[in-house]
Design a protein around this motif. Sequence first.
Motif, mmCIF file in Angstrom:
data_model
loop_
_atom_site.group_PDB
_atom_site.id
_atom_site.type_symbol
_atom_site.label_atom_id
_atom_site.label_comp_id
_atom_site.label_asym_id
_atom_site.label_seq_id
_atom_site.Cartn_x
_atom_site.Cartn_y
_atom_site.Cartn_z
ATOM 1 N N ASP A 101 70.446 30.905 38.541
ATOM 2 C CA ASP A 101 70.121 32.159 37.849
ATOM 3 C C ASP A 101 71.205 33.222 37.995
ATOM 4 O O ASP A 101 71.070 34.321 37.436
ATOM 5 N N THR A 102 72.252 32.939 38.736
ATOM 6 C CA THR A 102 73.330 33.914 38.920
ATOM 7 C C THR A 102 74.046 34.146 37.597
ATOM 8 O O THR A 102 74.418 33.203 36.890
ATOM 9 N N LEU A 103 74.249 35.421 37.264
ATOM 10 C CA LEU A 103 74.889 35.782 35.996
ATOM 11 C C LEU A 103 76.406 35.862 36.141
ATOM 12 O O LEU A 103 76.927 36.347 37.159
ATOM 13 N N VAL A 104 77.092 35.390 35.099
ATOM 14 C CA VAL A 104 78.548 35.480 35.017
ATOM 15 C C VAL A 104 78.895 36.073 33.659
ATOM 16 O O VAL A 104 78.285 35.713 32.649
ATOM 17 N N SER A 105 79.870 36.977 33.621
ATOM 18 C CA SER A 105 80.227 37.590 32.342
ATOM 19 C C SER A 105 81.721 37.845 32.213
ATOM 20 O O SER A 105 82.153 38.585 31.331
ATOM 21 N N GLY A 106 82.516 37.252 33.090
ATOM 22 C CA GLY A 106 83.949 37.492 33.037
ATOM 23 C C GLY A 106 84.631 36.676 31.958
ATOM 24 O O GLY A 106 84.013 35.885 31.241
ATOM 25 N N ALA A 107 85.945 36.859 31.862
ATOM 26 C CA ALA A 107 86.741 36.093 30.908
ATOM 27 C C ALA A 107 86.868 34.647 31.373
ATOM 28 O O ALA A 107 86.655 34.330 32.548
ATOM 29 N N VAL A 108 87.227 33.767 30.439
ATOM 30 C CA VAL A 108 87.435 32.350 30.741
ATOM 31 C C VAL A 108 88.899 32.022 30.500
ATOM 32 O O VAL A 108 89.462 32.396 29.460
ATOM 33 N N ASP A 109 89.518 31.332 31.462
ATOM 34 C CA ASP A 109 90.926 30.996 31.280
ATOM 35 C C ASP A 109 91.274 29.721 32.020
ATOM 36 O O ASP A 109 90.604 29.345 32.987
ATOM 37 N N THR A 110 92.337 29.068 31.537
ATOM 38 C CA THR A 110 92.853 27.870 32.195
ATOM 39 C C THR A 110 94.098 28.182 33.024
ATOM 40 O O THR A 110 94.648 27.292 33.660
ATOM 41 N N ASP A 111 94.538 29.432 33.013
ATOM 42 C CA ASP A 111 95.728 29.864 33.750
ATOM 43 C C ASP A 111 95.285 30.702 34.942
ATOM 44 O O ASP A 111 94.783 31.819 34.778
#
Length: 470
Positions: A26-36
């Motif tokens: 149930d932990t929320l995540v809202s950051g950007a997604v990146d492969t670098d």
Amino acid sequence: MIRMTLGDIADAVGGTLDPFGGDSADTLVSGAVDTDSRLIQPGDVFVAKPGEVTDGHRFVGTAVTAGAALAIVEHRVDAPVSQIVVADAVDALADLAQTVVARVRNRGDLRITGITGSNGKTTTKNLLARILEDEGETVAPRGSFNNEVGAPLTMLRVEEGTRYLVSEFGASGPGEIARLAGLVTPDVGVVLMVGLAHAGGFGGVEATLKAKTELVEAIRPGGVAVLNADDPRVVTMAAVAAARGVEVRWFGRGPGADIRAEEVEVTAAGTTCVVVVDGERMPLRLQVLGEHHVMNALAAITAASVLGVPPAVSMARLETVQIAERWRMQPLGSDRVRIINDAYNASPDSMAAALRTLAQITEPGQRKVAVLGAMSELGEAAGEEHDRIGLLAVRLRIERIVVIGPDARRLYLSAIGEGSWDGEAVFFETPDEAFDYLLTELRDGDRVLVKSSNSAGLRHLGDRLGESFS
């Protein structure tokens, strides 16, 4: 990225959640997604993608130190962060992007435009984004983020309030555009042209046509295909659109276009034309160099009109754009020696267009200098197409033709064979050798085009010349 729970993300990517510390499903995540890992900031999601040179799993620790809240991995890594283990990180990236875009689309008025074509994708994307950003929150690719990694990363920048998503779709083989465009089913699909760019990967221009048609096939029913009326291959896509219940809007320079350009003029200060819409004639003054960018501007204006932006409004916004993108017809140097750095990408069509622009902007008493490298991914057509460009450079009366790199040597030999044998054409193995030559060869009044595919590395030579003659 929109706010999602770890459990929802795991479901979206078909992975197994391994929470860390106090985290749970149930932990929320809202950051950007990146492969670098170098771009990760606190709260972001790091996708550990195996690569040709290195493996992203080696940098999970770096991402955690930077503040990553979640790592998507193909195998468990010894790092203090919640992880979702998936079978394939690139597939997971696409699945997550598809889920995020679908959720935002279901909640609001998100409109999605996809752009493809053998040339002009990045410029058109930038022009369209410039038009739309004054209408509402707009997400568009950074640089040329148009492949299986870059396109989903762009999609994952969509937030709840995003009104427009502009996606650029490139491909090096069949099926790639279908896969990427299928993630978002665009409302508007723009096809710029079908040429020989990347033809080696497709197996020829007809296979390239089939691949570019994949975008039209991905447009949602009731959507609009924005097509180049001047390209016979693109014109054939109208039948595909009609079969899917997709409307067609045409752009071009011929009378059959819904939005067309007339009276095109190119100078060192930019490009002007008259845009004709429903019989109304409106002047357009682009600061962007090159006659070929008129078609990109027409495509952007037409796509924006489909999205509700009047052409006159679009044109006013386009007139504020100074360069299309770094390393794309980018003016450097000074009025004394002007460098035009267009060495990020090259195909036979874009190479020819750039050479013609050089000829058009060079005034009497000034010298035309073309610094040319190889065009990559042309397959069996490579030799013939390099020959053709060498011939064109001579016929355009380019006073100095500087060819760099063994893969471009045939271009040099073609220029020599056409008559540039008395020092007009020179060849160098490396950019450094060419740089030393150009430092002593260039003189006041020279107009210098630097043009090659990215792999030839001439964009950095263009930057060095620009700095040296600034």
